[in-house]
Design an enzyme around this catalytic site. Sequence first.
Site, PDB file in Angstrom:
ATOM      1  N   ASP A 117       0.851  -1.195   0.000  1.00  0.00           N
ATOM      2  CA  ASP A 117       0.000   0.000   0.000  1.00  0.00           C
ATOM      3  C   ASP A 117       0.882   1.238   0.000  1.00  0.00           C
ATOM      4  O   ASP A 117       1.763   1.398   0.859  1.00  0.00           O
ATOM      5  CB  ASP A 117      -0.918  -0.001   1.225  1.00  0.00           C
ATOM      6  CG  ASP A 117      -1.977   1.063   1.131  1.00  0.00           C
ATOM      7  OD1 ASP A 117      -2.985   0.821   0.466  1.00  0.00           O
ATOM      8  OD2 ASP A 117      -1.784   2.132   1.751  1.00  0.00           O
ATOM      9  N   LEU A 118       0.635   2.130  -0.971  1.00  0.00           N
ATOM     10  CA  LEU A 118       1.371   3.399  -1.021  1.00  0.00           C
ATOM     11  C   LEU A 118       0.957   4.274   0.145  1.00  0.00           C
ATOM     12  O   LEU A 118      -0.240   4.543   0.331  1.00  0.00           O
ATOM     13  CB  LEU A 118       1.084   4.117  -2.343  1.00  0.00           C
ATOM     14  CG  LEU A 118       2.094   3.919  -3.485  1.00  0.00           C
ATOM     15  CD1 LEU A 118       1.578   4.591  -4.747  1.00  0.00           C
ATOM     16  CD2 LEU A 118       3.451   4.481  -3.098  1.00  0.00           C
ATOM     17  N   ASP A 170      -4.387   2.548  -4.855  1.00  0.00           N
ATOM     18  CA  ASP A 170      -2.961   2.584  -4.494  1.00  0.00           C
ATOM     19  C   ASP A 170      -2.519   1.276  -3.847  1.00  0.00           C
ATOM     20  O   ASP A 170      -1.509   1.235  -3.159  1.00  0.00           O
ATOM     21  CB  ASP A 170      -2.680   3.762  -3.563  1.00  0.00           C
ATOM     22  CG  ASP A 170      -3.473   3.647  -2.264  1.00  0.00           C
ATOM     23  OD1 ASP A 170      -4.411   2.838  -2.208  1.00  0.00           O
ATOM     24  OD2 ASP A 170      -3.157   4.378  -1.309  1.00  0.00           O
TER      25      ASP A 170
END
Length: 954
Positions: free
Chosen positions: A536-537, A581
């Site tokens: 996960d960004l 994302d």
Amino acid sequence: MLKKTGVSGHKLILFGLFFTTIVGELLLLDITASADHEFVHETLQMASQFFLWCIAGLTVLAYLAHRRANQRLLALIEERDKSRQLSATLKSHKAAIDAHAIVSITDPDSKITYVNENFCNIAQYCGDEMIGKKHTILNSGYHPDSFFEDMYKTVMGGDAWFGDICNRAKDGSHYWVTTTVMPIHDAEGNLTEIVSIRTNITELKKKEEELNKSNQILYSTFDNFPGAISAYDKDLVLQLANPAFYDLLDLPAKDFPVGCNFADIYRHNASSGVYGDGDVEQMVSEAVALAKQFLPHSFERTTPNGQVLEVNGWPLEDGGFVSSHIDVTERHTMIENLRDKNELAEKATLDLQTAQQALSKTHENLLNSVNSMQNGFALWDRQGILQMANLAYRNIYPKLSHVIRPGLRLDNMMRLGCEAGCWSLDGLDVDSWVENYLKDHFEKQEFEYDLILDDGTQLVVSKKHLANGESISTVIDMTVQREREAELRRTRDALEHIAYFDALTTLPNRAHCQQDLEELTKKDGPIERFAVIQIDLDKFKRVNDTMGHAVGDHLLKEMGTRLAFFSSKVANFKPYRWGGDEFIAIVKGDSTLELEGLCQELTDLIAIPVLHGSATLWPTVSLGVAVCPDDGIELEALMIYADLALYKTKEAGRDGYRFFSAEMKEKVDSDIKIETDIRSALSHDQFELYFQPQISSVDESITGIEALVRWNHPTQGLLPPGLFMDIVESNGLAGTLGRVIINKAMEAAKIWSDEGLEFGRLSINISPDHLSKTTFVDDFCDSMTKYGVDPSLLAVELLESIFVSCKDANLKALFTTLAKKGVHVELDDFGTGYASLSHLSCLPVDGIKIDRSFVTDITTSEKKKAIMEVVMSMSRLMQLRVVCEGIETHQELTTVAEISNCSVQGYLVSRPLNMKNITRWIREKRNIGALSTQSSRHRQSLLAKDFKSKKQSV
């Protein structure tokens, strides 16, 4: 005959006496006549008279004796007639008794001398078998010896014995008789015989036993019924009640036994506050009047401790009623939980509908795209049934266009085409050609062949089987351009790429990932070891919000490029774009140690700055790892576990990785349970305030009171905020609970002010999360206005950690607004958080509370004493009100008082009290003398008891 004989004898006796008298008279007359001498004559005359009198007397006596004998004879005749009549009566009575009773007679030695037919029938012995025997022949062994000893003693004492006896028949079966044993005595009182009369009650005993069993079941059900059951007669007198009645209604059984009055029970509950505030006798009167209507009723009532009772009542035919109370608290809680889950389900349904709409739109676009293709396209299922064919496909086969519809079987199409002469059969017969074609279609994964139509059109037909078993047919008219073969391949690959690859990052998409995971988890044989990594960004939303979606898309593309690069360098690492994302990676076969190194390398790679125009992005990622089969083998579970590990990484500050552990799931489940209970507690008003006073160390006057929230949990009792505030704040409930606390505190201040009690200032603790809400000031001021509380009597207490979670500008605006309204602002736990002198100098803070950690051991620690002196000196210079928390001993008080005058708070003064007790504490001025040595000892005792109680509670 006897009577006649008696009368004739009487006449004969009278006749004999009369004849003798006549003869005697004649003889005397003769003698008298023949006598010459006068003397003789007189003498004889006297003798004759004497003789006559004797005869008369004898006659009378004989008559009387005969009469008496005759009377005796008549009496004997009458007795004989009565005896005959009695004998006839006895015979009829005996016949009646023999017809209906079981009769036996024994002699004084208990040997049987007579038994009737009924006796023989039930005992299954004939009379000859019984005569001369004793009744022990019928002993079943059911009764103890003492039973027969008591019977023998009663009968031998001359009294009749009555009772039920279980006997044994000749075949061994048992039967019951109700028995009367009567001793018979002669005129001298000697026992002559013993008569026993019995009645068969075997069936009655069986029914009695069945009835007893039914009663036992009924009583057991009644006593063990989980709800309370009670019954009252028409005079409202309690007739019966099960144990749960006393437990559930909290009634002492000894004070309210069966026979007590409904009004007394209701009065006891009303006096305990069960029915709320009000005049007790009026409530009792109204309740009695309502109960005497004897109407069916059903309602729910909530007790002061939060318990919910379902109350039902049913009238009885002869007056009175039956009532039940059932604890439905758990059911209410379950309904609340179901309501929450229903809301989640509705939200999930809405999300699903949105996704379905998007999918439908995508499907529509796909159909439009397929129909707009110049080449023929058809989709066949596993059985070779047409699912879809575009317009170009039908136009290529004009002779078959009318039958090319969904549902058409492939073999039928081939045969119809042969019959219509659509294509060349290469010299084969129809059946062989169709058979070869179908064999290629079903057995080959992918094949391509040339097809020539009857009009000379050259087609290239390509078929490919998909992973789900379906197949795609594409047809290109090669008569125009052979190079269209390449376009067909591109079209085919594009369709597959659309289905399984992400357009932005070119990575495999979510569908591709799910397909690969299903293959790994559902294949036969031992499950291959692999890891699922959630990627996960961090703070990607902030990039989109501040720099625009174009920059965000550029960052996502760069993420895809780096993950693809990492995949080319690391064997068994395959990345996917999950959505937004979020990315997923599948890593096969690595050990945990190797996975840790891989995760670290991955976070280092992603952390390399990204350039976009003149901007530089500094991306970081959070990873969550779940390993199959170590953590589980179910695909859905693995994804959830990886997500939990990812959540833990973000919770720890992002830019890192965590491996799933069982403790993570347990913690999440526990937090969800506590959150659900908190939401239920807010809706059921289970939070209440306790108050701890602050008094001056100089004159013991009350300088303030701190409001402390407590959770009155229905099953766990009174809980301190340390057990639930973290969950409250992390789930967005701080604002709701904060409003409850503010309103209850304002209500308390209003009550004390109206009563004229001096309490200094009431301090209210404010959660940082509530403070960050834009509605905090409005919540506080609206409540203050609602209850009409003087702002100068109020203070808000803020933890020093607030300076980290809130911006200084926001804090200053909030504090300034409250200060302008006259509300005091104080810092709690001073010295343990993040406050600086600059905060104290630029913000309108007018008081601090020194944490207990600085008070503990102050009597022996010079460093703590020095810190206390510095803080006190600074507070005097800044004109700040100082409260020392946690003063529990007289020595601590003396040391603090020697340093400076301040307010003190702690168990030395008073432990936290509920509203009722703190009001009494203020009213009775218990602050006076609270700091004396004797009072200190008393509070030390209370402190020890409270510590022991808390320890047991924990």
